[in-house]
Scaffold this motif. Sequence first.
Motif, PDB file in Angstrom:
ATOM      1  N   ARG A   1       0.836  -1.187   0.000  1.00  0.00           N
ATOM      2  CA  ARG A   1       0.000   0.000   0.000  1.00  0.00           C
ATOM      3  C   ARG A   1       0.882   1.252   0.000  1.00  0.00           C
ATOM      4  O   ARG A   1       2.002   1.252   0.520  1.00  0.00           O
ATOM      5  CB  ARG A   1      -0.925   0.016   1.226  1.00  0.00           C
ATOM      6  CG  ARG A   1      -1.912  -1.142   1.245  1.00  0.00           C
ATOM      7  CD  ARG A   1      -2.945  -1.014   0.145  1.00  0.00           C
ATOM      8  NE  ARG A   1      -3.899  -2.121   0.116  1.00  0.00           N
ATOM      9  CZ  ARG A   1      -3.835  -3.129  -0.710  1.00  0.00           C
ATOM     10  NH1 ARG A   1      -2.843  -3.199  -1.599  1.00  0.00           N
ATOM     11  NH2 ARG A   1      -4.731  -4.092  -0.697  1.00  0.00           N
ATOM     12  N   ILE A   2       0.333   2.308  -0.605  1.00  0.00           N
ATOM     13  CA  ILE A   2       1.053   3.571  -0.722  1.00  0.00           C
ATOM     14  C   ILE A   2       0.300   4.647   0.063  1.00  0.00           C
ATOM     15  O   ILE A   2      -0.917   4.786  -0.063  1.00  0.00           O
ATOM     16  CB  ILE A   2       1.187   4.014  -2.187  1.00  0.00           C
ATOM     17  CG1 ILE A   2       1.865   2.917  -3.030  1.00  0.00           C
ATOM     18  CG2 ILE A   2       1.965   5.318  -2.283  1.00  0.00           C
ATOM     19  CD1 ILE A   2       3.284   2.624  -2.613  1.00  0.00           C
ATOM     20  N   VAL A   3       1.038   5.383   0.866  1.00  0.00           N
ATOM     21  CA  VAL A   3       0.485   6.556   1.551  1.00  0.00           C
ATOM     22  C   VAL A   3       1.331   7.765   1.158  1.00  0.00           C
ATOM     23  O   VAL A   3       2.516   7.641   0.818  1.00  0.00           O
ATOM     24  CB  VAL A   3       0.477   6.381   3.083  1.00  0.00           C
ATOM     25  CG1 VAL A   3      -0.425   5.231   3.501  1.00  0.00           C
ATOM     26  CG2 VAL A   3       1.890   6.157   3.621  1.00  0.00           C
ATOM     27  N   VAL A   4       0.704   8.914   1.184  1.00  0.00           N
ATOM     28  CA  VAL A   4       1.412  10.149   0.830  1.00  0.00           C
ATOM     29  C   VAL A   4       2.217  10.612   2.027  1.00  0.00           C
ATOM     30  O   VAL A   4       1.644  10.930   3.069  1.00  0.00           O
ATOM     31  CB  VAL A   4       0.416  11.236   0.395  1.00  0.00           C
ATOM     32  CG1 VAL A   4       1.173  12.504   0.019  1.00  0.00           C
ATOM     33  CG2 VAL A   4      -0.430  10.751  -0.777  1.00  0.00           C
ATOM     34  N   PRO A   5       3.535  10.615   1.909  1.00  0.00           N
ATOM     35  CA  PRO A   5       4.354  11.056   3.043  1.00  0.00           C
ATOM     36  C   PRO A   5       3.992  12.478   3.478  1.00  0.00           C
ATOM     37  O   PRO A   5       3.533  13.297   2.698  1.00  0.00           O
ATOM     38  CB  PRO A   5       5.781  10.976   2.481  1.00  0.00           C
ATOM     39  CG  PRO A   5       5.706  10.027   1.327  1.00  0.00           C
ATOM     40  CD  PRO A   5       4.342  10.231   0.738  1.00  0.00           C
ATOM     41  N   VAL A   6       4.200  12.725   4.752  1.00  0.00           N
ATOM     42  CA  VAL A   6       3.942  14.012   5.394  1.00  0.00           C
ATOM     43  C   VAL A   6       2.441  14.263   5.552  1.00  0.00           C
ATOM     44  O   VAL A   6       1.974  14.611   6.639  1.00  0.00           O
ATOM     45  CB  VAL A   6       4.594  15.183   4.634  1.00  0.00           C
ATOM     46  CG1 VAL A   6       4.301  16.508   5.362  1.00  0.00           C
ATOM     47  CG2 VAL A   6       6.090  14.974   4.475  1.00  0.00           C
ATOM     48  N   PHE A   7       1.657  14.025   4.496  1.00  0.00           N
ATOM     49  CA  PHE A   7       0.226  14.323   4.551  1.00  0.00           C
ATOM     50  C   PHE A   7      -0.595  13.165   5.143  1.00  0.00           C
ATOM     51  O   PHE A   7      -1.672  13.387   5.679  1.00  0.00           O
ATOM     52  CB  PHE A   7      -0.296  14.648   3.143  1.00  0.00           C
ATOM     53  CG  PHE A   7       0.324  15.861   2.545  1.00  0.00           C
ATOM     54  CD1 PHE A   7      -0.102  17.138   2.907  1.00  0.00           C
ATOM     55  CD2 PHE A   7       1.344  15.739   1.629  1.00  0.00           C
ATOM     56  CE1 PHE A   7       0.481  18.259   2.352  1.00  0.00           C
ATOM     57  CE2 PHE A   7       1.938  16.859   1.080  1.00  0.00           C
ATOM     58  CZ  PHE A   7       1.519  18.138   1.433  1.00  0.00           C
ATOM     59  N   GLN A   8      -0.086  11.963   4.995  1.00  0.00           N
ATOM     60  CA  GLN A   8      -0.827  10.804   5.472  1.00  0.00           C
ATOM     61  C   GLN A   8       0.017   9.984   6.451  1.00  0.00           C
ATOM     62  O   GLN A   8       1.243   9.934   6.354  1.00  0.00           O
ATOM     63  CB  GLN A   8      -1.269   9.905   4.303  1.00  0.00           C
ATOM     64  CG  GLN A   8      -2.359  10.514   3.438  1.00  0.00           C
ATOM     65  CD  GLN A   8      -2.830   9.551   2.372  1.00  0.00           C
ATOM     66  OE1 GLN A   8      -2.054   8.757   1.840  1.00  0.00           O
ATOM     67  NE2 GLN A   8      -4.125   9.620   2.041  1.00  0.00           N
ATOM     68  N   ARG A   9      -0.694   9.342   7.354  1.00  0.00           N
ATOM     69  CA  ARG A   9      -0.041   8.463   8.330  1.00  0.00           C
ATOM     70  C   ARG A   9      -0.897   7.208   8.479  1.00  0.00           C
ATOM     71  O   ARG A   9      -2.127   7.284   8.509  1.00  0.00           O
ATOM     72  CB  ARG A   9       0.090   9.165   9.672  1.00  0.00           C
ATOM     73  CG  ARG A   9       0.761   8.338  10.762  1.00  0.00           C
ATOM     74  CD  ARG A   9       1.151   9.242  11.927  1.00  0.00           C
ATOM     75  NE  ARG A   9      -0.013   9.830  12.560  1.00  0.00           N
ATOM     76  CZ  ARG A   9      -0.609   9.337  13.657  1.00  0.00           C
ATOM     77  NH1 ARG A   9      -0.125   8.227  14.216  1.00  0.00           N
ATOM     78  NH2 ARG A   9      -1.646   9.933  14.186  1.00  0.00           N
ATOM     79  N   MET A  10      -0.250   6.055   8.557  1.00  0.00           N
ATOM     80  CA  MET A  10      -0.979   4.792   8.676  1.00  0.00           C
ATOM     81  C   MET A  10      -0.599   4.096   9.972  1.00  0.00           C
ATOM     82  O   MET A  10       0.585   3.965  10.298  1.00  0.00           O
ATOM     83  CB  MET A  10      -0.696   3.864   7.486  1.00  0.00           C
ATOM     84  CG  MET A  10      -1.553   2.603   7.499  1.00  0.00           C
ATOM     85  SD  MET A  10      -1.414   1.621   5.974  1.00  0.00           S
ATOM     86  CE  MET A  10       0.275   1.077   6.097  1.00  0.00           C
ATOM     87  N   ILE A  11      -1.636   3.632  10.692  1.00  0.00           N
ATOM     88  CA  ILE A  11      -1.457   2.898  11.945  1.00  0.00           C
ATOM     89  C   ILE A  11      -1.925   1.469  11.726  1.00  0.00           C
ATOM     90  O   ILE A  11      -3.071   1.231  11.338  1.00  0.00           O
ATOM     91  CB  ILE A  11      -2.263   3.545  13.086  1.00  0.00           C
ATOM     92  CG1 ILE A  11      -1.850   5.010  13.256  1.00  0.00           C
ATOM     93  CG2 ILE A  11      -2.062   2.778  14.388  1.00  0.00           C
ATOM     94  CD1 ILE A  11      -2.730   5.790  14.196  1.00  0.00           C
ATOM     95  N   LYS A  12      -1.044   0.512  11.964  1.00  0.00           N
ATOM     96  CA  LYS A  12      -1.384  -0.888  11.776  1.00  0.00           C
ATOM     97  C   LYS A  12      -2.042  -1.448  13.038  1.00  0.00           C
ATOM     98  O   LYS A  12      -1.602  -1.172  14.155  1.00  0.00           O
ATOM     99  CB  LYS A  12      -0.141  -1.708  11.440  1.00  0.00           C
ATOM    100  CG  LYS A  12       0.500  -1.346  10.107  1.00  0.00           C
ATOM    101  CD  LYS A  12       1.714  -2.211   9.830  1.00  0.00           C
ATOM    102  CE  LYS A  12       2.370  -1.844   8.508  1.00  0.00           C
ATOM    103  NZ  LYS A  12       3.551  -2.693   8.221  1.00  0.00           N
ATOM    104  N   VAL A  13      -3.091  -2.235  12.817  1.00  0.00           N
ATOM    105  CA  VAL A  13      -3.829  -2.848  13.928  1.00  0.00           C
ATOM    106  C   VAL A  13      -3.869  -4.355  13.715  1.00  0.00           C
ATOM    107  O   VAL A  13      -4.256  -4.825  12.639  1.00  0.00           O
ATOM    108  CB  VAL A  13      -5.263  -2.285  14.022  1.00  0.00           C
ATOM    109  CG1 VAL A  13      -6.020  -2.969  15.156  1.00  0.00           C
ATOM    110  CG2 VAL A  13      -5.239  -0.782  14.228  1.00  0.00           C
ATOM    111  N   ASP A  14      -3.466  -5.108  14.724  1.00  0.00           N
ATOM    112  CA  ASP A  14      -3.483  -6.571  14.672  1.00  0.00           C
ATOM    113  C   ASP A  14      -4.904  -7.054  14.959  1.00  0.00           C
ATOM    114  O   ASP A  14      -5.490  -6.721  15.998  1.00  0.00           O
ATOM    115  CB  ASP A  14      -2.522  -7.129  15.725  1.00  0.00           C
ATOM    116  CG  ASP A  14      -2.232  -8.610  15.511  1.00  0.00           C
ATOM    117  OD1 ASP A  14      -3.122  -9.328  15.025  1.00  0.00           O
ATOM    118  OD2 ASP A  14      -1.113  -9.057  15.850  1.00  0.00           O
ATOM    119  N   ILE A  15      -5.478  -7.845  14.041  1.00  0.00           N
ATOM    120  CA  ILE A  15      -6.853  -8.320  14.215  1.00  0.00           C
ATOM    121  C   ILE A  15      -6.902  -9.781  14.673  1.00  0.00           C
ATOM    122  O   ILE A  15      -7.987 -10.369  14.740  1.00  0.00           O
ATOM    123  CB  ILE A  15      -7.659  -8.161  12.913  1.00  0.00           C
ATOM    124  CG1 ILE A  15      -7.050  -9.005  11.796  1.00  0.00           C
ATOM    125  CG2 ILE A  15      -7.736  -6.706  12.506  1.00  0.00           C
ATOM    126  CD1 ILE A  15      -7.905  -9.050  10.533  1.00  0.00           C
TER     127      ILE A  15
END
Length: 253
Positions: A46-60
């Motif tokens: 997956r691609i996120v826009v640096p600086v503008f976006q942040r992704m937090i991973k959650v273990d399901i």
Amino acid sequence: MEGAVITIILFVGAIIASGIKIIDQYERGVVLTLGKFSGIREPGLRIVVPVFQRMIKVDIRTNTIDIPKQEVITKDNVTINVDAVVYFNVVNADKAVLEVANYIYATSQFAQAALRDVTGNVELDSLLGKRDEVSQQIKDIVDGETEKWGINIDSVKVQNIELPQDMKRAMAKQAEAERERRAKIIAAEGEQMSAQKLGEAADIISAHPIALQLRNLQVLTEIAVEKNSTIIFPSQFMDTVQSVKDFMAKEVK
């Protein structure tokens, strides 16, 4: 000049690389764009826009929480120490991130409170004999509260229940007395059945006097098996033999 260009290229490459994310199959990615929730990312590249976006991973995956020992006073005023284990999993990754600061810690704390509340409202015998029902009550309480955090409680298991030493001794004496009571009842029932059978045998012998004579002969036969035994026939025995002969003669006629 060339060094500056290389530096810029490396800097841009690092920024682009920071936007490349890999989400494992057992994870979900919660994306925030300029601080606002903008979607869930599924497993894969997956691609996120640096600086503008942040992704937090959650273990399901299913997680476990050990609830430490809680000192509880039961409904019948017995002080005990009880612990449990909670099995849960995240069903809504966005709620787990947005609705609570630390969903694992929050679930653990609420489970501790529910454990104290439920075990404090039941008697000791009910807690020991209906542990599954108590565990189900705790699960229902915790599940109802954590649902708004996107958490599903699979099960809660009450594990160790530590009793005071004097209570253990009292319960051991109670169990011993119960075993003795059952043993006496079984012995009394055996005596009752034996008396009934003896009464029936006496009725048969009284109705058929010759049966007693035959029983005497059977006893003598059993004694004669021991070859080292000396049998002394009383004078009544001859009468017994004569009675048997008369009975057999009468039956033949």
